[in-house]
Design a protein around this motif. Structure first.
Motif, PDB file in Angstrom:
ATOM      1  N   PRO A 212       0.822  -1.202   0.000  1.00 23.55           N
ATOM      2  CA  PRO A 212       0.000   0.000   0.000  1.00 23.55           C
ATOM      3  C   PRO A 212       0.855   1.250   0.000  1.00 23.55           C
ATOM      4  O   PRO A 212       1.900   1.305   0.662  1.00 23.55           O
ATOM      5  CB  PRO A 212      -0.812  -0.120   1.291  1.00 23.55           C
ATOM      6  N   GLY A 213       0.403   2.242  -0.775  1.00 22.40           N
ATOM      7  CA  GLY A 213       1.046   3.540  -0.729  1.00 22.40           C
ATOM      8  C   GLY A 213       0.279   4.443   0.219  1.00 22.40           C
ATOM      9  O   GLY A 213       0.799   4.894   1.237  1.00 22.40           O
ATOM     10  N   HIS A 214      -1.001   4.667  -0.109  1.00 22.09           N
ATOM     11  CA  HIS A 214      -1.836   5.550   0.687  1.00 22.09           C
ATOM     12  C   HIS A 214      -3.297   5.237   0.402  1.00 22.09           C
ATOM     13  O   HIS A 214      -3.677   4.979  -0.742  1.00 22.09           O
ATOM     14  CB  HIS A 214      -1.516   7.010   0.317  1.00 22.09           C
ATOM     15  N   ARG A 215      -4.091   5.174   1.451  1.00 13.54           N
ATOM     16  CA  ARG A 215      -5.547   4.986   1.374  1.00 13.54           C
ATOM     17  C   ARG A 215      -5.965   3.658   0.729  1.00 13.54           C
ATOM     18  O   ARG A 215      -7.030   3.555   0.150  1.00 13.54           O
ATOM     19  CB  ARG A 215      -6.191   6.170   0.641  1.00 13.54           C
ATOM     20  N   VAL A 216      -5.094   2.648   0.847  1.00 11.19           N
ATOM     21  CA  VAL A 216      -5.414   1.296   0.378  1.00 11.19           C
ATOM     22  C   VAL A 216      -4.819   0.306   1.382  1.00 11.19           C
ATOM     23  O   VAL A 216      -3.660   0.462   1.789  1.00 11.19           O
ATOM     24  CB  VAL A 216      -4.844   1.004  -1.025  1.00 11.19           C
ATOM     25  N   ALA A 217      -5.565  -0.713   1.748  1.00 16.07           N
ATOM     26  CA  ALA A 217      -5.075  -1.740   2.653  1.00 16.07           C
ATOM     27  C   ALA A 217      -4.192  -2.736   1.912  1.00 16.07           C
ATOM     28  O   ALA A 217      -4.280  -2.876   0.690  1.00 16.07           O
ATOM     29  CB  ALA A 217      -6.256  -2.463   3.306  1.00 16.07           C
ATOM     30  N   ALA A 218      -3.365  -3.444   2.653  1.00 14.00           N
ATOM     31  CA  ALA A 218      -2.416  -4.375   2.040  1.00 14.00           C
ATOM     32  C   ALA A 218      -3.123  -5.443   1.207  1.00 14.00           C
ATOM     33  O   ALA A 218      -2.712  -5.749   0.087  1.00 14.00           O
ATOM     34  CB  ALA A 218      -1.546  -5.018   3.114  1.00 14.00           C
ATOM     35  N   GLU A 219      -4.188  -6.042   1.733  1.00 15.14           N
ATOM     36  CA  GLU A 219      -4.900  -7.084   0.990  1.00 15.14           C
ATOM     37  C   GLU A 219      -5.542  -6.520  -0.272  1.00 15.14           C
ATOM     38  O   GLU A 219      -5.512  -7.137  -1.337  1.00 15.14           O
ATOM     39  CB  GLU A 219      -5.968  -7.728   1.878  1.00 15.14           C
ATOM     40  N   THR A 220      -6.128  -5.331  -0.170  1.00 15.28           N
ATOM     41  CA  THR A 220      -6.758  -4.716  -1.335  1.00 15.28           C
ATOM     42  C   THR A 220      -5.719  -4.350  -2.380  1.00 15.28           C
ATOM     43  O   THR A 220      -5.974  -4.467  -3.591  1.00 15.28           O
ATOM     44  CB  THR A 220      -7.536  -3.452  -0.904  1.00 15.28           C
ATOM     45  N   THR A 221      -4.564  -3.929  -1.931  1.00 12.85           N
ATOM     46  CA  THR A 221      -3.491  -3.560  -2.852  1.00 12.85           C
ATOM     47  C   THR A 221      -3.140  -4.711  -3.783  1.00 12.85           C
ATOM     48  O   THR A 221      -3.045  -4.534  -5.009  1.00 12.85           O
ATOM     49  CB  THR A 221      -2.234  -3.142  -2.062  1.00 12.85           C
ATOM     50  N   VAL A 222      -2.956  -5.889  -3.222  1.00  9.07           N
ATOM     51  CA  VAL A 222      -2.574  -7.018  -4.064  1.00  9.07           C
ATOM     52  C   VAL A 222      -3.754  -7.476  -4.919  1.00  9.07           C
ATOM     53  O   VAL A 222      -3.569  -7.946  -6.053  1.00  9.07           O
ATOM     54  CB  VAL A 222      -1.976  -8.166  -3.218  1.00  9.07           C
ATOM     55  N   ASP A 223      -4.974  -7.286  -4.448  1.00  9.89           N
ATOM     56  CA  ASP A 223      -6.149  -7.576  -5.282  1.00  9.89           C
ATOM     57  C   ASP A 223      -6.176  -6.655  -6.508  1.00  9.89           C
ATOM     58  O   ASP A 223      -6.500  -7.088  -7.619  1.00  9.89           O
ATOM     59  CB  ASP A 223      -7.438  -7.404  -4.482  1.00  9.89           C
ATOM     60  N   PHE A 224      -5.873  -5.372  -6.303  1.00 14.65           N
ATOM     61  CA  PHE A 224      -5.835  -4.432  -7.432  1.00 14.65           C
ATOM     62  C   PHE A 224      -4.791  -4.852  -8.461  1.00 14.65           C
ATOM     63  O   PHE A 224      -5.048  -4.844  -9.663  1.00 14.65           O
ATOM     64  CB  PHE A 224      -5.508  -3.020  -6.937  1.00 14.65           C
ATOM     65  N   VAL A 225      -3.611  -5.216  -7.990  1.00 21.14           N
ATOM     66  CA  VAL A 225      -2.539  -5.604  -8.910  1.00 21.14           C
ATOM     67  C   VAL A 225      -2.930  -6.868  -9.671  1.00 21.14           C
ATOM     68  O   VAL A 225      -2.721  -6.971 -10.885  1.00 21.14           O
ATOM     69  CB  VAL A 225      -1.212  -5.798  -8.148  1.00 21.14           C
ATOM     70  N   ALA A 226      -3.532  -7.820  -8.978  1.00 18.72           N
ATOM     71  CA  ALA A 226      -3.977  -9.048  -9.645  1.00 18.72           C
ATOM     72  C   ALA A 226      -5.002  -8.735 -10.726  1.00 18.72           C
ATOM     73  O   ALA A 226      -4.989  -9.330 -11.819  1.00 18.72           O
ATOM     74  CB  ALA A 226      -4.570 -10.012  -8.612  1.00 18.72           C
ATOM     75  N   ALA A 227      -5.893  -7.799 -10.433  1.00 18.73           N
ATOM     76  CA  ALA A 227      -6.938  -7.457 -11.398  1.00 18.73           C
ATOM     77  C   ALA A 227      -6.389  -6.698 -12.593  1.00 18.73           C
ATOM     78  O   ALA A 227      -6.931  -6.789 -13.696  1.00 18.73           O
ATOM     79  CB  ALA A 227      -8.018  -6.624 -10.713  1.00 18.73           C
ATOM     80  N   LEU A 228      -5.301  -5.942 -12.392  1.00 18.43           N
ATOM     81  CA  LEU A 228      -4.770  -5.093 -13.455  1.00 18.43           C
ATOM     82  C   LEU A 228      -3.761  -5.801 -14.354  1.00 18.43           C
ATOM     83  O   LEU A 228      -3.417  -5.279 -15.415  1.00 18.43           O
ATOM     84  CB  LEU A 228      -4.130  -3.842 -12.850  1.00 18.43           C
TER      85      LEU A 228
END
Length: 253
Positions: A212-228
């Motif tokens: 996470p950089g800012h305003r994103v949780a660690a689990e959500t961060t990796v979910d975003f990367v997986a989706a992108l």
């Protein structure tokens, strides 16, 4: 510089704090990898990206002499909607752990030329996986107060819960803070994520280190990367930003 990084880390929010649907963060559908896709009803009648889909901006750089070429590519539901760049002089040498002070101003210059306002910033660099929890993605995320993600190719600090060697595509494991990180040992600061892998056991692709950089949780961060990710090792926004930076560089040679 280090004291400023600690102030930035104190200002950063390492929890989900955004106003868009996280499942709408996506790249174009690709049969080689599962994606988070929006239902057909979420697509505009002309087949274009839905107008309310979040804008995911990828940021990457190329270098020429003492100049930085900072490139930004913005995607909406997998479609490129804007790209821009800035070419600026570098004033600070590369020092491990202080990357934001070398590359931050050039990136700010590029982001300030955008016509749109991204909902999510994806950086080629670390976020919370950093000695003082203030990598490039955290630094710039706080500056722009925008949800941000750090995607690094190498692990700067912290300890993976499991060995990262030879893992299959889609595998992930938490990264915990260790003695090198300025927070309590064991704090979750990111993940190792295997975005792609060769089918042959004789060749291996290393994982990404996502935080996470800012305003994103660690689990959500990796979910975003997986989706992108779109069948590539890198998420589509940063992959395209990398290509665009090289394109601009070739025109300056």
């Amino acid at each position: 510089m280090e004291s400023l990084q600690r102030e930035i880390a104190d200002s950063a929010v390492f929890d989900d704090e955004f106003d868009f649907d996280p499942t709408a963060v996506q790249s174009p559908a690709d049969s080689s990898q599962q994606q988070l896709t929006a239902p057909a009803s979420d697509t505009d009648s002309d087949g274009s990206a839905p107008s309310d889909a979040p804008l995911a901006a990828g940021v990457d750089q190329a270098f020429l002499d003492e100049r930085a070429i900072s490139a930004v590519v913005v995607l909406q539901a997998g479609e490129v909607v804007e790209r821009t760049h800035a070419v600026t002089e570098l004033s600070i040498p590369y020092i491990p752990g202080l990357l934001a002070f070398r590359e931050g101003d050039p990136i700010v210059a590029a982001l300030e030329t955008l016509d749109c306002e991204p909902d999510l910033l994806c950086f080629d660099g670390s976020g919370r996986i950093h000695y003082r929890q203030a990598g490039l993605a955290t630094h710039l995320g706080v500056v722009f107060d925008t949800p941000s993600v750090g995607i690094a190719k190498n692990l700067l600090c912290g300890t993976p819960r499991e060995s990262v060697d030879g893992r299959p595509a889609g595998w992930r494991t938490p990264i915990a803070a260790d003695d090198a990180v300025d927070c309590a040992d064991g704090t979750l600061i990111g993940h190792a994520y295997q975005s792609r892998q060769y089918e042959s056991s004789g060749r291996h692709i290393n994982p990404l280190y996502v935080s996470p950089g800012h305003r994103v949780a660690a689990e959500t961060t990796v979910d975003f990367v997986a989706a992108l990710c779109n069948g590539y090792k890198l998420p589509e926004p940063t992959r395209l930003a990398d290509s665009y930076a090289d394109e601009v560089k070739s025109k300056l040679l």
